[in-house]
Design a protein around this motif. Structure first.
Motif, PDB file in Angstrom:
ATOM      1  N   ARG A  81      -5.402  -4.127   1.006  1.00 15.31           N
ATOM      2  CA  ARG A  81      -4.774  -4.914  -0.072  1.00 15.31           C
ATOM      3  C   ARG A  81      -3.250  -4.925   0.086  1.00 15.31           C
ATOM      4  O   ARG A  81      -2.601  -5.962  -0.031  1.00 15.31           O
ATOM      5  CB  ARG A  81      -5.150  -4.337  -1.429  1.00 15.31           C
ATOM      6  CG  ARG A  81      -4.558  -5.109  -2.609  1.00 15.31           C
ATOM      7  CD  ARG A  81      -4.811  -4.400  -3.933  1.00 15.31           C
ATOM      8  NE  ARG A  81      -6.217  -4.192  -4.166  1.00 15.31           N
ATOM      9  CZ  ARG A  81      -6.801  -2.994  -4.268  1.00 15.31           C
ATOM     10  NH1 ARG A  81      -6.073  -1.894  -4.135  1.00 15.31           N
ATOM     11  NH2 ARG A  81      -8.091  -2.884  -4.490  1.00 15.31           N
ATOM     12  N   ASP A  82      -2.677  -3.762   0.371  1.00 18.50           N
ATOM     13  CA  ASP A  82      -1.229  -3.667   0.519  1.00 18.50           C
ATOM     14  C   ASP A  82      -0.748  -4.427   1.746  1.00 18.50           C
ATOM     15  O   ASP A  82       0.271  -5.128   1.702  1.00 18.50           O
ATOM     16  CB  ASP A  82      -0.823  -2.190   0.621  1.00 18.50           C
ATOM     17  CG  ASP A  82       0.682  -2.004   0.641  1.00 18.50           C
ATOM     18  OD1 ASP A  82       1.341  -2.412  -0.344  1.00 18.50           O
ATOM     19  OD2 ASP A  82       1.210  -1.462   1.627  1.00 18.50           O
ATOM     20  N   SER A  90       1.139   0.724   3.607  1.00 21.88           N
ATOM     21  CA  SER A  90       0.984   0.216   4.979  1.00 21.88           C
ATOM     22  C   SER A  90       2.318  -0.045   5.676  1.00 21.88           C
ATOM     23  O   SER A  90       2.334  -0.385   6.862  1.00 21.88           O
ATOM     24  CB  SER A  90       0.160  -1.074   4.969  1.00 21.88           C
ATOM     25  OG  SER A  90       0.835  -2.104   4.269  1.00 21.88           O
ATOM     26  N   ARG A 148      -0.672  -8.148   1.048  1.00 18.47           N
ATOM     27  CA  ARG A 148       0.506  -8.518   0.239  1.00 18.47           C
ATOM     28  C   ARG A 148       1.769  -8.592   1.094  1.00 18.47           C
ATOM     29  O   ARG A 148       2.547  -9.556   0.985  1.00 18.47           O
ATOM     30  CB  ARG A 148       0.690  -7.484  -0.880  1.00 18.47           C
ATOM     31  CG  ARG A 148       1.906  -7.701  -1.754  1.00 18.47           C
ATOM     32  CD  ARG A 148       2.041  -6.586  -2.776  1.00 18.47           C
ATOM     33  NE  ARG A 148       2.245  -5.289  -2.149  1.00 18.47           N
ATOM     34  CZ  ARG A 148       3.430  -4.815  -1.776  1.00 18.47           C
ATOM     35  NH1 ARG A 148       4.529  -5.547  -1.967  1.00 18.47           N
ATOM     36  NH2 ARG A 148       3.537  -3.632  -1.219  1.00 18.47           N
ATOM     37  N   LEU A 149       1.970  -7.603   1.948  1.00 18.37           N
ATOM     38  CA  LEU A 149       3.193  -7.564   2.756  1.00 18.37           C
ATOM     39  C   LEU A 149       3.243  -8.706   3.764  1.00 18.37           C
ATOM     40  O   LEU A 149       4.301  -9.307   3.982  1.00 18.37           O
ATOM     41  CB  LEU A 149       3.295  -6.215   3.470  1.00 18.37           C
ATOM     42  CG  LEU A 149       3.535  -4.999   2.567  1.00 18.37           C
ATOM     43  CD1 LEU A 149       3.442  -3.715   3.376  1.00 18.37           C
ATOM     44  CD2 LEU A 149       4.890  -5.096   1.881  1.00 18.37           C
ATOM     45  N   THR A 159      -7.526  -0.022  -0.192  1.00 20.50           N
ATOM     46  CA  THR A 159      -6.161   0.063  -0.728  1.00 20.50           C
ATOM     47  C   THR A 159      -5.141  -0.329   0.340  1.00 20.50           C
ATOM     48  O   THR A 159      -4.200  -1.083   0.077  1.00 20.50           O
ATOM     49  CB  THR A 159      -5.875   1.487  -1.230  1.00 20.50           C
ATOM     50  OG1 THR A 159      -6.779   1.794  -2.299  1.00 20.50           O
ATOM     51  CG2 THR A 159      -4.441   1.618  -1.729  1.00 20.50           C
ATOM     52  N   PHE A 160      -5.329   0.176   1.539  1.00 17.09           N
ATOM     53  CA  PHE A 160      -4.445  -0.145   2.662  1.00 17.09           C
ATOM     54  C   PHE A 160      -4.516  -1.634   2.972  1.00 17.09           C
ATOM     55  O   PHE A 160      -3.486  -2.289   3.191  1.00 17.09           O
ATOM     56  CB  PHE A 160      -4.869   0.681   3.883  1.00 17.09           C
ATOM     57  CG  PHE A 160      -3.926   0.619   5.048  1.00 17.09           C
ATOM     58  CD1 PHE A 160      -3.013   1.634   5.275  1.00 17.09           C
ATOM     59  CD2 PHE A 160      -3.963  -0.447   5.941  1.00 17.09           C
ATOM     60  CE1 PHE A 160      -2.144   1.592   6.364  1.00 17.09           C
ATOM     61  CE2 PHE A 160      -3.106  -0.505   7.028  1.00 17.09           C
ATOM     62  CZ  PHE A 160      -2.196   0.509   7.248  1.00 17.09           C
ATOM     63  N   GLN A 197      -5.143  -8.343  -8.895  1.00 20.57           N
ATOM     64  CA  GLN A 197      -4.299  -7.477  -8.079  1.00 20.57           C
ATOM     65  C   GLN A 197      -3.282  -8.324  -7.320  1.00 20.57           C
ATOM     66  O   GLN A 197      -3.527  -9.497  -7.036  1.00 20.57           O
ATOM     67  CB  GLN A 197      -5.150  -6.684  -7.079  1.00 20.57           C
ATOM     68  CG  GLN A 197      -6.142  -5.731  -7.718  1.00 20.57           C
ATOM     69  CD  GLN A 197      -5.509  -4.428  -8.139  1.00 20.57           C
ATOM     70  OE1 GLN A 197      -4.285  -4.328  -8.251  1.00 20.57           O
ATOM     71  NE2 GLN A 197      -6.319  -3.421  -8.378  1.00 20.57           N
ATOM     72  N   ASP A 198      -2.157  -7.712  -6.991  1.00 21.76           N
ATOM     73  CA  ASP A 198      -1.106  -8.410  -6.253  1.00 21.76           C
ATOM     74  C   ASP A 198      -1.463  -8.434  -4.768  1.00 21.76           C
ATOM     75  O   ASP A 198      -1.364  -7.417  -4.082  1.00 21.76           O
ATOM     76  CB  ASP A 198       0.239  -7.698  -6.468  1.00 21.76           C
ATOM     77  CG  ASP A 198       1.397  -8.412  -5.777  1.00 21.76           C
ATOM     78  OD1 ASP A 198       1.171  -9.494  -5.193  1.00 21.76           O
ATOM     79  OD2 ASP A 198       2.534  -7.888  -5.829  1.00 21.76           O
ATOM     80  N   LYS A 246       1.310   0.596  -3.722  1.00 18.97           N
ATOM     81  CA  LYS A 246       2.073  -0.328  -2.872  1.00 18.97           C
ATOM     82  C   LYS A 246       2.848   0.412  -1.777  1.00 18.97           C
ATOM     83  O   LYS A 246       3.225   1.563  -1.922  1.00 18.97           O
ATOM     84  CB  LYS A 246       3.026  -1.169  -3.727  1.00 18.97           C
ATOM     85  CG  LYS A 246       2.304  -2.138  -4.658  1.00 18.97           C
ATOM     86  CD  LYS A 246       3.246  -3.122  -5.309  1.00 18.97           C
ATOM     87  CE  LYS A 246       2.475  -4.172  -6.113  1.00 18.97           C
ATOM     88  NZ  LYS A 246       3.358  -5.201  -6.695  1.00 18.97           N
ATOM     89  N   ASN A 247       3.030  -0.338  -0.686  1.00 16.33           N
ATOM     90  CA  ASN A 247       3.838   0.080   0.462  1.00 16.33           C
ATOM     91  C   ASN A 247       3.213   1.199   1.292  1.00 16.33           C
ATOM     92  O   ASN A 247       3.888   1.802   2.117  1.00 16.33           O
ATOM     93  CB  ASN A 247       5.253   0.483   0.017  1.00 16.33           C
ATOM     94  CG  ASN A 247       6.021  -0.693  -0.553  1.00 16.33           C
ATOM     95  OD1 ASN A 247       5.787  -1.844  -0.191  1.00 16.33           O
ATOM     96  ND2 ASN A 247       6.938  -0.415  -1.482  1.00 16.33           N
ATOM     97  N   PRO A 307      -2.915  -0.125  -8.488  1.00 15.76           N
ATOM     98  CA  PRO A 307      -2.400  -0.538  -7.180  1.00 15.76           C
ATOM     99  C   PRO A 307      -1.429   0.475  -6.586  1.00 15.76           C
ATOM    100  O   PRO A 307      -0.597   1.049  -7.299  1.00 15.76           O
ATOM    101  CB  PRO A 307      -1.689  -1.868  -7.486  1.00 15.76           C
ATOM    102  CG  PRO A 307      -1.393  -1.830  -8.948  1.00 15.76           C
ATOM    103  CD  PRO A 307      -2.500  -1.034  -9.571  1.00 15.76           C
TER     104      PRO A 307
END
Length: 325
Positions: free
Chosen positions: A155-156, A124, A159-160, A152-153, A192-193, A121-122, A119
């Motif tokens: 997924r992030d 995005s 999450r946010l 990937t973008f 995945q988170d 993260k951040n 993963p």
């Protein structure tokens, strides 16, 4: 990496652990019967010419993945991949069995491709000021060719939005993950988170999944990967009429190219997509070429700078804010 190493035969475990110095750089491990093991990393592919797995070795790995019961993997084999603990994915190829014109399963296994989930993260975060409008999540379409970093973008960003970030409150997110690539669910549980307020519809066709999610989970935001069919677009339009924001991705070289695609015409005719995030076709994934508004025009730098300044004025700890639910 123990989850990955443990599925290999002992002799192959020793070879891999002795020759792979930095597991942090490894992206894929390809196993082919009677051919050299291929290691793909951030620096490029490398063949281990002296390491030649046999058919018996591949069958051993399938046995480990299925926990000694190949029948447990019938649906996964039909799809051509198996999801491991940790979100790692094992792609499978070989001779398929057909039934009524459809793939029933894979009988003889010739190749395995272990894609290592890592993963990021951040990625995005810099684009959040352009994705929100007056605390509302805009309708967003990510545009780019395969392997450019869209998933990937996405997924992030999921999450946010789900957890909330700085001055932006958390939202209920419904994720339709038809190919199990975003949440990487195993037995329905995300590996995945994807955020604490995200509900996942795993391995479900996108159009059906969007309607099911709206009826059953009342999301504020729907997230879906790689739209393209008329049914996908119709479901998106229905979601928008229901007052749900939609974030999706689509394969395409640029805005002008996808604008010509017949199946996507309703999105452009009704100007329902408020932000287009266009990714570059670069060797290094994750490069955003441009962010466009609903007319396909670049968002002004002044607008971007102003929103970034406002977000810095209202710092909120990066955590799940119960008071925002």
């Amino acid at each position: 990496m123990q989850d990955i190493v443990s599925i290999f035969p002992s002799w192959l475990q020793k070879q891999l652990t002795s020759k792979i110095i930095s597991w942090d750089q490894i992206e894929e491990i390809r196993i082919r019967v009677n051919r050299p093991v291929e290691i793909a990393s951030s620096s490029g592919p490398r063949l281990m010419k002296e390491v030649l797995p046999s058919e018996k070795d591949v069958l051993y790995m399938i046995d480990q993945l299925s926990q000694h019961s190949i029948y447990r993997l019938e649906e996964e084999l039909r799809q051509g991949y198996i999801t491991m603990n940790g979100g790692h994915r094992v792609g499978i190829s070989g001779k398929v069995n057909m039934e009524n014109g459809h793939v029933k399963n894979i009988r003889y296994f010739s190749s395995l491709n272990i894609r290592i989930a890592r993963p990021v993260k951040n990625v995005s975060v810099p684009y959040l000021p352009m994705i929100y409008h007056n605390s509302r999540v805009c309708n967003v379409l990510l545009v780019g060719p395969p392997r450019c970093g869209k998933t990937t973008f996405l997924r992030d960003l999921t999450r946010l939005i789900s957890d909330g970030f700085q001055s932006w409150p958390s939202r209920k997110v419904g994720l339709i993950d038809e190919r199990s690539e975003i949440a990487a669910c195993k037995h329905g549980v995300p590996q995945q988170d994807v955020g604490m307020r995200t509900d996942v519809m795993d391995a479900c066709p996108k159009a059906e999944g969007m309607m099911m999610m709206i009826r059953s989970m009342s999301p504020d935001v729907l997230v879906v990967d790689e739209i393209g069919s008329n049914q996908d677009v119709e479901a998106i339009m229905e979601a928008l009429h229901a007052g749900v924001s939609v974030i999706a991705s689509v394969h395409g070289d640029d805005y002008e190219e996808i604008k010509q695609r017949p199946s996507l015409q309703p999105l452009f005719q009704h100007r329902v997509i408020e932000r287009y995030i266009v990714f570059a076709n670069d060797k290094k994934p994750g490069i955003v070429r441009s962010v466009l508004d609903d007319n396909g025009q670049p968002l002004s730098r002044s607008m971007e700078a102003k929103k970034n300044e406002n977000s810095r004025r209202h710092p909120v700890a990066l955590r799940y804010n119960l008071d925002r639910i």
